[in-house]
Write a protein that holds these residues in place. Structure first.
Motif, PDB file in Angstrom:
ATOM      1  N   PHE A 194       0.832  -1.207   0.000  1.00 17.53           N
ATOM      2  CA  PHE A 194       0.000   0.000   0.000  1.00 17.53           C
ATOM      3  C   PHE A 194       0.865   1.254   0.000  1.00 17.53           C
ATOM      4  O   PHE A 194       0.493   2.271  -0.602  1.00 17.53           O
ATOM      5  N   LEU A 195       2.015   1.198   0.659  1.00 16.15           N
ATOM      6  CA  LEU A 195       2.940   2.335   0.646  1.00 16.15           C
ATOM      7  C   LEU A 195       3.432   2.609  -0.773  1.00 16.15           C
ATOM      8  O   LEU A 195       3.507   3.766  -1.209  1.00 16.15           O
ATOM      9  N   VAL A 196       3.742   1.533  -1.512  1.00 14.90           N
ATOM     10  CA  VAL A 196       4.164   1.688  -2.907  1.00 14.90           C
ATOM     11  C   VAL A 196       3.020   2.253  -3.748  1.00 14.90           C
ATOM     12  O   VAL A 196       3.234   3.074  -4.646  1.00 14.90           O
ATOM     13  N   VAL A 197       1.783   1.815  -3.471  1.00 14.19           N
ATOM     14  CA  VAL A 197       0.615   2.360  -4.164  1.00 14.19           C
ATOM     15  C   VAL A 197       0.546   3.869  -3.976  1.00 14.19           C
ATOM     16  O   VAL A 197       0.312   4.626  -4.932  1.00 14.19           O
ATOM     17  N   LEU A 198       0.747   4.331  -2.738  1.00  9.80           N
ATOM     18  CA  LEU A 198       0.673   5.763  -2.451  1.00  9.80           C
ATOM     19  C   LEU A 198       1.744   6.545  -3.206  1.00  9.80           C
ATOM     20  O   LEU A 198       1.471   7.620  -3.761  1.00  9.80           O
ATOM     21  N   VAL A 199       2.959   6.002  -3.239  1.00  9.98           N
ATOM     22  CA  VAL A 199       4.059   6.695  -3.914  1.00  9.98           C
ATOM     23  C   VAL A 199       3.819   6.743  -5.422  1.00  9.98           C
ATOM     24  O   VAL A 199       3.905   7.814  -6.049  1.00  9.98           O
ATOM     25  N   ALA A 200       3.496   5.584  -6.011  1.00 13.90           N
ATOM     26  CA  ALA A 200       3.270   5.530  -7.460  1.00 13.90           C
ATOM     27  C   ALA A 200       2.046   6.345  -7.853  1.00 13.90           C
ATOM     28  O   ALA A 200       2.062   7.068  -8.859  1.00 13.90           O
ATOM     29  N   GLY A 201       0.986   6.246  -7.054  1.00 13.56           N
ATOM     30  CA  GLY A 201      -0.212   7.035  -7.327  1.00 13.56           C
ATOM     31  C   GLY A 201       0.046   8.521  -7.209  1.00 13.56           C
ATOM     32  O   GLY A 201      -0.493   9.323  -7.985  1.00 13.56           O
ATOM     33  N   GLY A 202       0.900   8.907  -6.254  1.00 17.95           N
ATOM     34  CA  GLY A 202       1.246  10.314  -6.092  1.00 17.95           C
ATOM     35  C   GLY A 202       1.974  10.863  -7.312  1.00 17.95           C
ATOM     36  O   GLY A 202       1.724  11.996  -7.740  1.00 17.95           O
ATOM     37  N   VAL A 203       2.869  10.053  -7.878  1.00 18.81           N
ATOM     38  CA  VAL A 203       3.592  10.466  -9.090  1.00 18.81           C
ATOM     39  C   VAL A 203       2.612  10.699 -10.241  1.00 18.81           C
ATOM     40  O   VAL A 203       2.676  11.719 -10.942  1.00 18.81           O
ATOM     41  N   LEU A 204       1.702   9.767 -10.436  1.00 21.27           N
ATOM     42  CA  LEU A 204       0.716   9.906 -11.519  1.00 21.27           C
ATOM     43  C   LEU A 204      -0.200  11.106 -11.279  1.00 21.27           C
ATOM     44  O   LEU A 204      -0.600  11.792 -12.226  1.00 21.27           O
ATOM     45  N   LEU A 205      -0.515  11.345 -10.019  1.00 17.90           N
ATOM     46  CA  LEU A 205      -1.379  12.483  -9.685  1.00 17.90           C
ATOM     47  C   LEU A 205      -0.693  13.803 -10.034  1.00 17.90           C
ATOM     48  O   LEU A 205      -1.325  14.712 -10.584  1.00 17.90           O
ATOM     49  N   VAL A 206       0.594  13.909  -9.739  1.00 15.99           N
ATOM     50  CA  VAL A 206       1.352  15.125 -10.053  1.00 15.99           C
ATOM     51  C   VAL A 206       1.408  15.346 -11.562  1.00 15.99           C
ATOM     52  O   VAL A 206       1.225  16.472 -12.053  1.00 15.99           O
ATOM     53  N   VAL A 207       1.643  14.258 -12.304  1.00 14.16           N
ATOM     54  CA  VAL A 207       1.716  14.360 -13.768  1.00 14.16           C
ATOM     55  C   VAL A 207       0.377  14.809 -14.353  1.00 14.16           C
ATOM     56  O   VAL A 207       0.315  15.605 -15.290  1.00 14.16           O
ATOM     57  N   ALA A 208      -0.725  14.275 -13.788  1.00 15.81           N
ATOM     58  CA  ALA A 208      -2.063  14.577 -14.320  1.00 15.81           C
ATOM     59  C   ALA A 208      -2.653  15.857 -13.752  1.00 15.81           C
ATOM     60  O   ALA A 208      -3.745  16.268 -14.174  1.00 15.81           O
ATOM     61  N   LEU A 209      -1.959  16.505 -12.814  1.00 10.61           N
ATOM     62  CA  LEU A 209      -2.520  17.670 -12.122  1.00 10.61           C
ATOM     63  C   LEU A 209      -2.957  18.801 -13.060  1.00 10.61           C
ATOM     64  O   LEU A 209      -4.040  19.368 -12.871  1.00 10.61           O
ATOM     65  N   PRO A 210      -2.150  19.168 -14.065  1.00 11.33           N
ATOM     66  CA  PRO A 210      -2.603  20.239 -14.972  1.00 11.33           C
ATOM     67  C   PRO A 210      -3.929  19.907 -15.660  1.00 11.33           C
ATOM     68  O   PRO A 210      -4.804  20.777 -15.791  1.00 11.33           O
ATOM     69  N   GLY A 211      -4.085  18.653 -16.095  1.00 12.14           N
ATOM     70  CA  GLY A 211      -5.334  18.244 -16.726  1.00 12.14           C
ATOM     71  C   GLY A 211      -6.498  18.261 -15.758  1.00 12.14           C
ATOM     72  O   GLY A 211      -7.626  18.610 -16.129  1.00 12.14           O
ATOM     73  N   MET A 212      -6.247  17.892 -14.501  1.00 10.82           N
ATOM     74  CA  MET A 212      -7.295  17.920 -13.483  1.00 10.82           C
ATOM     75  C   MET A 212      -7.729  19.355 -13.193  1.00 10.82           C
ATOM     76  O   MET A 212      -8.920  19.635 -13.068  1.00 10.82           O
ATOM     77  N   GLN A 237     -10.081  11.139 -26.496  1.00 14.24           N
ATOM     78  CA  GLN A 237     -10.257  11.928 -25.277  1.00 14.24           C
ATOM     79  C   GLN A 237      -9.666  11.204 -24.065  1.00 14.24           C
ATOM     80  O   GLN A 237     -10.070  11.450 -22.934  1.00 14.24           O
ATOM     81  N   ARG A 238      -8.732  10.299 -24.309  1.00 20.58           N
ATOM     82  CA  ARG A 238      -8.197   9.469 -23.229  1.00 20.58           C
ATOM     83  C   ARG A 238      -7.542  10.316 -22.136  1.00 20.58           C
ATOM     84  O   ARG A 238      -7.744  10.070 -20.954  1.00 20.58           O
ATOM     85  N   GLN A 239      -6.779  11.317 -22.527  1.00 13.45           N
ATOM     86  CA  GLN A 239      -6.086  12.136 -21.534  1.00 13.45           C
ATOM     87  C   GLN A 239      -7.074  12.869 -20.636  1.00 13.45           C
ATOM     88  O   GLN A 239      -6.896  12.938 -19.415  1.00 13.45           O
ATOM     89  N   ALA A 240      -8.119  13.422 -21.240  1.00 12.77           N
ATOM     90  CA  ALA A 240      -9.142  14.118 -20.452  1.00 12.77           C
ATOM     91  C   ALA A 240      -9.882  13.142 -19.554  1.00 12.77           C
ATOM     92  O   ALA A 240     -10.222  13.479 -18.411  1.00 12.77           O
ATOM     93  N   ALA A 241     -10.118  11.915 -20.057  1.00 13.67           N
ATOM     94  CA  ALA A 241     -10.812  10.907 -19.257  1.00 13.67           C
ATOM     95  C   ALA A 241      -9.977  10.509 -18.048  1.00 13.67           C
ATOM     96  O   ALA A 241     -10.502  10.353 -16.938  1.00 13.67           O
ATOM     97  N   VAL A 242      -8.667  10.324 -18.259  1.00 16.13           N
ATOM     98  CA  VAL A 242      -7.769   9.993 -17.145  1.00 16.13           C
ATOM     99  C   VAL A 242      -7.794  11.092 -16.093  1.00 16.13           C
ATOM    100  O   VAL A 242      -7.903  10.827 -14.887  1.00 16.13           O
TER     101      VAL A 242
END
Length: 296
Positions: free
Chosen positions: A174-192, A252-257
């Motif tokens: 779960f710790l690895v999930v948080l770290v990897a998910g955090g990286v993806l969240l930062v990358v997707a932040l502008p789109g969000m 529209q995959r990027q917007a969907a993500v």
């Protein structure tokens, strides 16, 4: 940046596998099939997750004037089953046997229910929306059914080792999930951020809150079961929602993500006061013991 995202996705997939595997180490066949012995609860769970919430999403998509990607995301997450990581959160608040049975049962049923629901929604919106049972089966097999089954087999073969391994393995994964998910969240932040307009966040918050209320009411008088179903009804499988979006809206995959990640972020924020309330209520009723007592 592309390599970092690929590594993060790989680590996320592996860590999710081991989180569910660790759950399997604590799951018996009786646990996984418990809903089959409770037809009333089974039907209520199915209605809350697979009938009421898709209807709620359709109504919201038609009435809320929000970003189109957010409307699509709400509909897609509404038809998706229990997310693989949710039982880890539910186990602190709900009935552990029901949680395991709900994950196993809804994951199997989704192979039939999700494509059928998507076909109906396609007719409602007059669009060619589809997902094959094979595509759904692939997602559910990799993220839930395979790791859960492997964990259950390991538990049956070596129960003492399974008991010792399950908690630390779940924590590390779960710790690895948080770290990897955090990286993806930062990358997707502008789109969000680009999607936060015209009440999109409010719409998602309302969707999650309605899911909690629906699950709570359909869960029945048992505090543990109603809490578990509330969390499951408000929290859906992002991987399957993304697979449906990719198959039907490739341009529209990027917007969907970004929209699905925005849903996951808002969901976490909405769930905080609910989980605190239910934990206080359940501990007060004696249904959940403080962590020190559980460890003892």
């Amino acid at each position: 940046m592309k390599n970092i995202v690929q590594i993060a996705i790989f680590l996320l997939q592996i860590s999710i596998f081991f989180v569910v595997f660790s759950l399997g180490l604590q799951t018996s066949i009786a646990d996984a099939t418990c809903l089959l012995r409770k037809p009333g609860l089974f039907i209520r769970s199915l209605l809350a997750m697979n009938v009421v919430m898709p209807l709620v999403a359709v109504v919201m998509a038609a009435t809320f004037h929000v970003n189109p990607a957010v409307r699509v995301a709400l509909v897609l997450v509404a038809v998706s089953p229990v997310p693989p990581l949710l039982p880890r959160q539910q186990s602190k608040l709900g009935d552990s046997t029901y949680i395991k049975g709900l994950l196993a049962c809804m994951s199997v049923l989704s192979i039939i229910v999700v494509p059928a629901t998507i076909k109906v929604l396609g007719k409602v919106f007059a669009r060619d929306i589809h997902i094959s049972p094979l595509a759904v089966a692939k997602v559910m097999l990799v993220t839930v059914l395979l790791p859960l089954a492997v964990g259950m087999l390991a538990r049956r073969a070596a129960p003492r080792m399974a008991e010792r391994m399950s908690t630390p393995l779940s924590g590390i994964a779960f710790l690895v999930v948080l770290v990897a998910g955090g990286v993806l969240l930062v990358v997707a932040l502008p789109g969000m951020i680009a999607l936060i307009d015209n009440g999109s966040v409010l719409a998602i918050a309302v969707f999650v809150a309605v899911g909690l209320a629906v699950g709570q009411s359909f869960g029945g008088p048992d505090h543990g079961e109603s809490t578990a179903l509330a969390l499951a009804t408000a929290s859906r499988h992002p991987g399957l929602a993304l697979a449906i979006a990719t198959a039907n809206f490739p341009n529209q995959r990027q917007a969907a993500v970004a929209a699905i990640l925005l849903y996951m972020t808002v969901r976490i924020l909405v769930l905080v006061p609910y989980t605190l309330w239910r934990k206080h209520l359940l501990m007060g009723s004696g249904s959940v013991k403080p962590s020190s007592q559980r460890a003892a």
